[in-house]
Design an enzyme around this catalytic site. Structure first.
Site, PDB file in Angstrom:
ATOM      1  N   VAL A   1      19.913  45.087  58.299  1.00  0.00           N
ATOM      2  CA  VAL A   1      18.825  44.421  57.585  1.00  0.00           C
ATOM      3  C   VAL A   1      19.163  42.931  57.567  1.00  0.00           C
ATOM      4  O   VAL A   1      20.244  42.547  57.113  1.00  0.00           O
ATOM      5  CB  VAL A   1      18.679  44.958  56.134  1.00  0.00           C
ATOM      6  CG1 VAL A   1      17.602  44.204  55.380  1.00  0.00           C
ATOM      7  CG2 VAL A   1      18.392  46.455  56.143  1.00  0.00           C
TER       8      VAL A   1
ATOM      9  N   GLN B   1      24.085  43.687  61.830  1.00  0.00           N
ATOM     10  CA  GLN B   1      23.478  43.565  60.508  1.00  0.00           C
ATOM     11  C   GLN B   1      22.151  44.318  60.550  1.00  0.00           C
ATOM     12  O   GLN B   1      21.172  43.841  61.104  1.00  0.00           O
ATOM     13  CB  GLN B   1      23.272  42.086  60.167  1.00  0.00           C
ATOM     14  CG  GLN B   1      22.862  41.830  58.747  1.00  0.00           C
ATOM     15  CD  GLN B   1      22.718  40.339  58.459  1.00  0.00           C
ATOM     16  OE1 GLN B   1      22.730  39.506  59.352  1.00  0.00           O
ATOM     17  NE2 GLN B   1      22.569  40.020  57.195  1.00  0.00           N
TER      18      GLN B   1
ATOM     19  N   HIS C   1      23.989  41.221  52.832  1.00  0.00           N
ATOM     20  CA  HIS C   1      24.397  42.345  51.986  1.00  0.00           C
ATOM     21  C   HIS C   1      25.863  42.652  52.220  1.00  0.00           C
ATOM     22  O   HIS C   1      26.352  42.624  53.333  1.00  0.00           O
ATOM     23  CB  HIS C   1      23.531  43.584  52.205  1.00  0.00           C
ATOM     24  CG  HIS C   1      23.450  44.078  53.608  1.00  0.00           C
ATOM     25  ND1 HIS C   1      22.739  43.430  54.607  1.00  0.00           N
ATOM     26  CD2 HIS C   1      23.986  45.172  54.195  1.00  0.00           C
ATOM     27  CE1 HIS C   1      22.838  44.116  55.738  1.00  0.00           C
ATOM     28  NE2 HIS C   1      23.599  45.183  55.512  1.00  0.00           N
TER      29      HIS C   1
ATOM     30  N   HIS D   1      28.865  45.401  51.582  1.00  0.00           N
ATOM     31  CA  HIS D   1      29.125  46.819  51.343  1.00  0.00           C
ATOM     32  C   HIS D   1      30.381  46.974  50.497  1.00  0.00           C
ATOM     33  O   HIS D   1      31.404  46.357  50.798  1.00  0.00           O
ATOM     34  CB  HIS D   1      29.383  47.554  52.670  1.00  0.00           C
ATOM     35  CG  HIS D   1      28.238  47.526  53.620  1.00  0.00           C
ATOM     36  ND1 HIS D   1      27.396  48.588  53.786  1.00  0.00           N
ATOM     37  CD2 HIS D   1      27.804  46.553  54.463  1.00  0.00           C
ATOM     38  CE1 HIS D   1      26.479  48.290  54.697  1.00  0.00           C
ATOM     39  NE2 HIS D   1      26.712  47.055  55.117  1.00  0.00           N
TER      40      HIS D   1
END
Length: 138
Positions: free
Chosen positions: A92, A90, A96, A98
């Protein structure tokens, strides 16, 4: 600790936003796999999928579905690759998802994970351990 995705939400880091709701934000990845590669995030800092509050689960998945349809309708993709990492790989530490537009023959080879077979009885034992873990999470 600084979070670039929180900075995007705050407006202090620029992003090409494609979807906004009161609780979610989606924007183009700055280093896309293919043109139209989108990242979907909760506006609140949520590190991983297991940390996502229950009230955001349905809106998060609904937004992912909309984005998957949008890359087909808007970009002429034939489909999409939808994925997320939790902690490992990961880049960041803010949840999140994609959404990557896909077209047959686009060259994306997917994951090259080594495969193995279960030993006799091992599969049932692993399934039982997972069922037990799921029951304890309810």
């Amino acid at each position: 600790m600084a979070c670039v995705f929180c900075d995007i939400v705050a407006g202090t880091v620029e992003a090409d936003v494609v979807l906004e709701t009161p609780s979610l934000l989606a924007f183009l990845d700055q280093r896309p796999v293919f043109e139209g590669h989108v990242l979907l995030i909760p506006r609140a800092h949520v590190p991983t999928l297991p940390d996502l509050p229950a009230e955001l689960r349905d809106p998060f998945l609904a937004a992912a579905q909309r984005l998957a349809r949008a890359v087909v309708a808007g970009l002429g993709a034939q489909g999409s690759f939808v994925a997320m990492n939790n902690t490992v790989s990961q880049s960041v530490p803010h949840l999140h998802l994609h959404v990557v537009p896909r077209t047959k023959g686009d060259g994306l080879r997917g994951f090259f994970w080594p495969r193995r077979r279960y030993a006799d009885g091992e599969r049932a034992a692993v399934a039982a351990r997972l069922r037990e873990a799921l029951a304890s999470l309810d």
